[in-house]
Scaffold this active site. Structure first.
Site, PDB file in Angstrom:
ATOM      1  N   ILE A 294       0.822  -1.221   0.000  1.00 34.06           N
ATOM      2  CA  ILE A 294       0.000   0.000   0.000  1.00 34.06           C
ATOM      3  C   ILE A 294       0.856   1.272   0.000  1.00 34.06           C
ATOM      4  O   ILE A 294       0.407   2.324  -0.471  1.00 34.06           O
ATOM      5  CB  ILE A 294      -1.018  -0.014   1.168  1.00 34.06           C
ATOM      6  CG1 ILE A 294      -2.198   0.914   0.857  1.00 34.06           C
ATOM      7  CG2 ILE A 294      -0.346   0.337   2.486  1.00 34.06           C
ATOM      8  CD1 ILE A 294      -3.389   0.743   1.792  1.00 34.06           C
TER       9      ILE A 294
ATOM     10  N   ASP B  33       1.080  -0.396   9.448  1.00 28.17           N
ATOM     11  CA  ASP B  33       1.361   0.848  10.181  1.00 28.17           C
ATOM     12  C   ASP B  33       2.867   1.149  10.149  1.00 28.17           C
ATOM     13  O   ASP B  33       3.288   2.272   9.789  1.00 28.17           O
ATOM     14  CB  ASP B  33       0.863   0.663  11.628  1.00 28.17           C
ATOM     15  CG  ASP B  33       0.768   1.956  12.410  1.00 28.17           C
ATOM     16  OD1 ASP B  33       0.978   3.031  11.820  1.00 28.17           O
ATOM     17  OD2 ASP B  33       0.471   1.884  13.629  1.00 28.17           O
TER      18      ASP B  33
ATOM     19  N   THR C 227      -6.983  -7.536  10.176  1.00 27.78           N
ATOM     20  CA  THR C 227      -6.799  -8.966   9.848  1.00 27.78           C
ATOM     21  C   THR C 227      -5.373  -9.468  10.055  1.00 27.78           C
ATOM     22  O   THR C 227      -5.091 -10.632   9.778  1.00 27.78           O
ATOM     23  CB  THR C 227      -7.203  -9.267   8.389  1.00 27.78           C
ATOM     24  OG1 THR C 227      -6.284  -8.610   7.504  1.00 27.78           O
ATOM     25  CG2 THR C 227      -8.617  -8.805   8.095  1.00 27.78           C
ATOM     26  N   GLY C 228      -4.473  -8.612  10.532  1.00 23.56           N
ATOM     27  CA  GLY C 228      -3.099  -9.034  10.807  1.00 23.56           C
ATOM     28  C   GLY C 228      -2.906  -9.228  12.302  1.00 23.56           C
ATOM     29  O   GLY C 228      -3.472 -10.148  12.902  1.00 23.56           O
ATOM     30  N   VAL C 229      -2.147  -8.328  12.907  1.00 23.03           N
ATOM     31  CA  VAL C 229      -1.863  -8.366  14.346  1.00 23.03           C
ATOM     32  C   VAL C 229      -3.152  -8.473  15.170  1.00 23.03           C
ATOM     33  O   VAL C 229      -3.192  -9.172  16.191  1.00 23.03           O
ATOM     34  CB  VAL C 229      -1.084  -7.087  14.759  1.00 23.03           C
ATOM     35  CG1 VAL C 229      -0.909  -7.019  16.270  1.00 23.03           C
ATOM     36  CG2 VAL C 229       0.281  -7.027  14.061  1.00 23.03           C
ATOM     37  N   TYR C 230      -4.236  -7.836  14.745  1.00 23.48           N
ATOM     38  CA  TYR C 230      -5.476  -7.800  15.529  1.00 23.48           C
ATOM     39  C   TYR C 230      -6.358  -9.042  15.363  1.00 23.48           C
ATOM     40  O   TYR C 230      -7.374  -9.171  16.048  1.00 23.48           O
ATOM     41  CB  TYR C 230      -6.267  -6.523  15.223  1.00 23.48           C
ATOM     42  CG  TYR C 230      -5.731  -5.286  15.935  1.00 23.48           C
ATOM     43  CD1 TYR C 230      -4.654  -5.363  16.820  1.00 23.48           C
ATOM     44  CD2 TYR C 230      -6.315  -4.031  15.735  1.00 23.48           C
ATOM     45  CE1 TYR C 230      -4.176  -4.232  17.471  1.00 23.48           C
ATOM     46  CE2 TYR C 230      -5.840  -2.894  16.388  1.00 23.48           C
ATOM     47  CZ  TYR C 230      -4.771  -3.004  17.254  1.00 23.48           C
ATOM     48  OH  TYR C 230      -4.303  -1.887  17.912  1.00 23.48           O
TER      49      TYR C 230
HETATM   50  N1  AR6 Z   1       0.718  -3.038   2.311  1.00 20.88           N
HETATM   51  C1  AR6 Z   1      -0.532  -3.571   2.319  1.00 20.88           C
HETATM   52  N2  AR6 Z   1      -0.971  -4.402   3.282  1.00 20.88           N
HETATM   53  C2  AR6 Z   1      -0.098  -4.725   4.271  1.00 20.88           C
HETATM   54  C3  AR6 Z   1       1.204  -4.213   4.342  1.00 20.88           C
HETATM   55  C4  AR6 Z   1       1.609  -3.335   3.291  1.00 20.88           C
HETATM   56  N3  AR6 Z   1       2.831  -2.792   3.259  1.00 20.88           N
HETATM   57  N4  AR6 Z   1       1.806  -4.729   5.450  1.00 20.88           N
HETATM   58  C5  AR6 Z   1       0.902  -5.530   6.048  1.00 20.88           C
HETATM   59  N5  AR6 Z   1      -0.249  -5.535   5.339  1.00 20.88           N
HETATM   60  P1  AR6 Z   1      -1.780  -5.305  10.371  1.00 20.88           P
HETATM   61  P2  AR6 Z   1      -4.108  -4.837  12.147  1.00 20.88           P
HETATM   62  C6  AR6 Z   1      -1.519  -6.243   5.609  1.00 20.88           C
HETATM   63  O1  AR6 Z   1      -1.199  -6.279  11.327  1.00 20.88           O
HETATM   64  O2  AR6 Z   1      -4.442  -6.290  12.146  1.00 20.88           O
HETATM   65  C7  AR6 Z   1       0.134  -2.534  14.136  1.00 20.88           C
HETATM   66  O3  AR6 Z   1       1.154  -2.814  15.071  1.00 20.88           O
HETATM   67  C8  AR6 Z   1      -1.476  -7.482   6.455  1.00 20.88           C
HETATM   68  O4  AR6 Z   1      -1.078  -8.605   5.666  1.00 20.88           O
HETATM   69  O5  AR6 Z   1      -0.882  -4.325   9.733  1.00 20.88           O
HETATM   70  O6  AR6 Z   1      -5.204  -3.848  11.939  1.00 20.88           O
HETATM   71  C9  AR6 Z   1      -0.695  -1.317  14.526  1.00 20.88           C
HETATM   72  O7  AR6 Z   1       0.090  -0.319  15.142  1.00 20.88           O
HETATM   73  C10 AR6 Z   1      -2.930  -7.584   6.899  1.00 20.88           C
HETATM   74  O8  AR6 Z   1      -3.705  -8.190   5.855  1.00 20.88           O
HETATM   75  O9  AR6 Z   1      -2.979  -4.432  11.072  1.00 20.88           O
HETATM   76  C11 AR6 Z   1      -1.687  -1.905  15.494  1.00 20.88           C
HETATM   77  O10 AR6 Z   1      -1.139  -2.047  16.776  1.00 20.88           O
HETATM   78  C12 AR6 Z   1      -3.361  -6.126   7.005  1.00 20.88           C
HETATM   79  O11 AR6 Z   1      -2.342  -5.359   6.347  1.00 20.88           O
HETATM   80  C13 AR6 Z   1      -1.960  -3.273  14.910  1.00 20.88           C
HETATM   81  O12 AR6 Z   1      -0.800  -3.612  14.147  1.00 20.88           O
HETATM   82  C14 AR6 Z   1      -3.524  -5.613   8.410  1.00 20.88           C
HETATM   83  O13 AR6 Z   1      -2.524  -6.157   9.261  1.00 20.88           O
HETATM   84  C15 AR6 Z   1      -3.127  -3.260  13.947  1.00 20.88           C
HETATM   85  O14 AR6 Z   1      -3.402  -4.574  13.538  1.00 20.88           O
END
Ligand code: AR6
Length: 172
Positions: free
Chosen positions: A11, A34, A118-121
């Site tokens: 992204i 993030d 859908t990642g860390v959360y």
């Molecule tokens: N481009 C697009 N998508 C991505 C990228 C990227 N560069 N990197 C990861 N994803 P997450 P959350 C996808 O964990 O679950 C952070 O520490 C990833 O594969 O980034 O909302 C924040 O500070 C997944 O599908 O976000 C919060 O503490 C999606 O982005 C916490 O994580 C979301 O994964 C938020 O957790």
């Protein structure tokens, strides 16, 4: 005209008016998307975020994009998955509605979303994708802006999940 697009990309490289960040309530950075957004935007993003004083789950805040191709970043805070009985679906829906509402209010024409929560959360992917698409389709029906919403998938697997969910949302 189709106003929703699904792409497999990082992204931070997507050329739209605004990218959405899946942040946490502090807005001070983290892992996942993030971390990638803060690294690509540069330290000025963190400086501006500090001045915002955080953001409650489900809400959205906007900053500049600094070194990103995107001019703006809309920071939203998704819910932490706790099994589904703690208002997670509604809060995730609010993230999409509030991000789109803020974009419309600011005159933003194109917006790109990651798969919030859908990642860390830990939010289940198919369920989150259905909510993301349903909320966005509903919003776009009643608003000319943003003109286009792009769903950015980080993996081929996620891309497939979004394609299938979009077909189902449009077909049913
Ligand atoms: N481009 C697009 N998508 C991505 C990228 C990227 N560069 N990197 C990861 N994803 P997450 P959350 C996808 O964990 O679950 C952070 O520490 C990833 O594969 O980034 O909302 C924040 O500070 C997944 O599908 O976000 C919060 O503490 C999606 O982005 C916490 O994580 C979301 O994964 C938020 O957790």
């Amino acid at each position: 005209m189709m106003r929703i697009r699904i792409v497999k990309a990082d992204i931070t490289a997507v050329d739209v008016d605004a990218i959405v960040n899946a942040a946490n309530e502090s807005l001070l950075g983290g892992e996942g998307v993030d971390g990638a957004i803060h690294r690509a935007a540069g330290p000025e993003l963190l400086e501006e975020c500090r001045r915002l004083g955080g953001c409650p789950t489900g809400e959205a805040r906007m900053t500049r994009g600094y070194n990103l191709p995107a001019r703006w970043v809309i920071h939203t805070v998704g819910p932490v998955w706790q099994g589904g009985g703690h208002g997670e679906d509604e809060l995730l829906g609010q993230c999409y509605r509030n991000s789109l509402g803020l974009a419309a209010e600011k005159g933003i024409e194109s917006i790109a979303f990651p798969a919030i929560s859908t990642g860390v959360y830990g939010f289940p992917k198919e369920r989150a994708t259905r909510i993301a698409l349903a909320e966005t389709l509903r919003f776009l029906e009643s608003s000319a802006l943003p003109r286009e919403a792009v769903f950015v998938c980080f993996s081929a697997g996620d891309f497939g999940v979004y394609q299938t969910a979009l077909d189902a949302a449009l077909g049913g």
